[in-house]
Scaffold this motif. Sequence first.
Motif, PDB file in Angstrom:
ATOM      1  N   ASP A   1       0.866  -1.179   0.000  1.00  0.00           N
ATOM      2  CA  ASP A   1       0.000   0.000   0.000  1.00  0.00           C
ATOM      3  C   ASP A   1       0.903   1.230   0.000  1.00  0.00           C
ATOM      4  O   ASP A   1       1.299   1.723   1.061  1.00  0.00           O
ATOM      5  N   LEU A   2       1.253   1.703  -1.178  1.00  0.00           N
ATOM      6  CA  LEU A   2       2.218   2.785  -1.294  1.00  0.00           C
ATOM      7  C   LEU A   2       1.735   4.049  -0.599  1.00  0.00           C
ATOM      8  O   LEU A   2       2.500   4.719   0.099  1.00  0.00           O
ATOM      9  N   ASP A   3       0.474   4.392  -0.777  1.00  0.00           N
ATOM     10  CA  ASP A   3      -0.021   5.625  -0.168  1.00  0.00           C
ATOM     11  C   ASP A   3       0.087   5.578   1.352  1.00  0.00           C
ATOM     12  O   ASP A   3       0.484   6.565   1.989  1.00  0.00           O
ATOM     13  N   ALA A   4      -0.232   4.435   1.942  1.00  0.00           N
ATOM     14  CA  ALA A   4      -0.177   4.313   3.398  1.00  0.00           C
ATOM     15  C   ALA A   4       1.252   4.488   3.902  1.00  0.00           C
ATOM     16  O   ALA A   4       1.507   5.218   4.871  1.00  0.00           O
ATOM     17  N   ASP A   5       2.224   3.836   3.259  1.00  0.00           N
ATOM     18  CA  ASP A   5       3.610   3.956   3.714  1.00  0.00           C
ATOM     19  C   ASP A   5       4.181   5.335   3.410  1.00  0.00           C
ATOM     20  O   ASP A   5       4.958   5.877   4.206  1.00  0.00           O
ATOM     21  N   TYR A   6       3.808   5.899   2.282  1.00  0.00           N
ATOM     22  CA  TYR A   6       4.261   7.247   1.958  1.00  0.00           C
ATOM     23  C   TYR A   6       3.793   8.241   3.030  1.00  0.00           C
ATOM     24  O   TYR A   6       4.599   9.038   3.552  1.00  0.00           O
ATOM     25  N   HIS A   7       2.523   8.195   3.393  1.00  0.00           N
ATOM     26  CA  HIS A   7       2.009   9.133   4.398  1.00  0.00           C
ATOM     27  C   HIS A   7       2.546   8.818   5.786  1.00  0.00           C
ATOM     28  O   HIS A   7       2.828   9.742   6.571  1.00  0.00           O
ATOM     29  N   ARG A   8       2.734   7.543   6.105  1.00  0.00           N
ATOM     30  CA  ARG A   8       3.325   7.171   7.399  1.00  0.00           C
ATOM     31  C   ARG A   8       4.721   7.752   7.541  1.00  0.00           C
ATOM     32  O   ARG A   8       5.062   8.340   8.580  1.00  0.00           O
ATOM     33  N   LEU A   9       5.523   7.626   6.505  1.00  0.00           N
ATOM     34  CA  LEU A   9       6.902   8.098   6.582  1.00  0.00           C
ATOM     35  C   LEU A   9       6.996   9.611   6.452  1.00  0.00           C
ATOM     36  O   LEU A   9       7.864  10.238   7.079  1.00  0.00           O
ATOM     37  N   MET A  10       6.104  10.212   5.664  1.00  0.00           N
ATOM     38  CA  MET A  10       6.058  11.678   5.625  1.00  0.00           C
ATOM     39  C   MET A  10       5.784  12.228   7.017  1.00  0.00           C
ATOM     40  O   MET A  10       6.419  13.200   7.457  1.00  0.00           O
ATOM     41  N   ALA A  11       4.849  11.610   7.733  1.00  0.00           N
ATOM     42  CA  ALA A  11       4.519  12.070   9.083  1.00  0.00           C
ATOM     43  C   ALA A  11       5.692  11.910  10.037  1.00  0.00           C
ATOM     44  O   ALA A  11       5.808  12.655  11.021  1.00  0.00           O
TER      45      ALA A  11
END
Length: 326
Positions: A244-254
């Motif tokens: 789930d690219l969007d989930a990991d992208y937003h997790r790591l952005m945060a």
Amino acid sequence: MIKGLHHAGLSVANLEAAMAFYQSAQAFELISRFAVPDRTDLRVMMGVANSQCEIALLRGPTGFLELFEFAFPTPSHGRPNVFEAGLRHICIQAVDGNQLYDDLVSAGAKSHARPSGLGTGNLYCYVRDPEDNILELEGLPYAEGVESPPWFAHVALVTPDIKRLSDFYAEVTGAPVHASGHFGPNRKYDVVAGLDDIVFDGAWVKAGPLTLEFWQYHQPPTLSKPKADASGLGWSHFALEVDDLDADYHRLMAAGVAFHSPPMSNGAVRFVYGRDPDGNVFELLQVLPGHEHLSLDWVSGKDLPAQIDQLVAHYYRSRNNTGVGG
């Protein structure tokens, strides 16, 4: 969720020669070759001045290798040293390390020493491909009976701050630093590295079935370097496959991870490039429906790393039970 270490990226001056070398010893096979244009969004994503390149995607039993020939590569800064900061090498393993060594030397690899032991049961050596990029070769004689061509095992990052970088990738992968150690001085290490009196620290983080390996040299010291350029010749980046690219992208952005841009798609995968605290480039990618052959789920040796881990554990239990030292 991070599924695992998907590929290592290598920027080369001669794509045809690199493809021939990395398909030797049956370590990888070509599955895709395509051109990338020079385009603003691609320049931003890749962090390069000109994105025009040709790419060859090679698949091995446990993962992938992505070769780039850029139309306008950033000039290299000379022959890389094993102790210099950056994505420094990848590791290829085989049951017969001497045969793997002989096959790659026959294909054009250069070496300062044949495989030798460090007391772990494995045989180790560093070689350089025809463009001087570093490969670690490991032979696993205790894995006799494993039937597989040579397989991709890990990527190694050399860093001036091993705790900072290994903790960062523990955050990225969601896996802890599962082992660490201090090594040297010891002549056995010097032989493998081709240097004298080396002293260094190591740490390891699991990225799915495969591994991220970290080294910090104290003698000679690993020094900080400028941010990596993905178009510079040499090991340029590595990629982690996610579900789930969007989930990991937003997790790591945060969590404060720096990405070049939001995720984008090339029709086969969605992907995003980011930077670690040392300035190395890493990628997250998600394979899109209809392109499952590009996923780690489809590699022929997806269960091989777990099998090897079991054989390693058995080897050490046997050695401890017989009182054999390293």
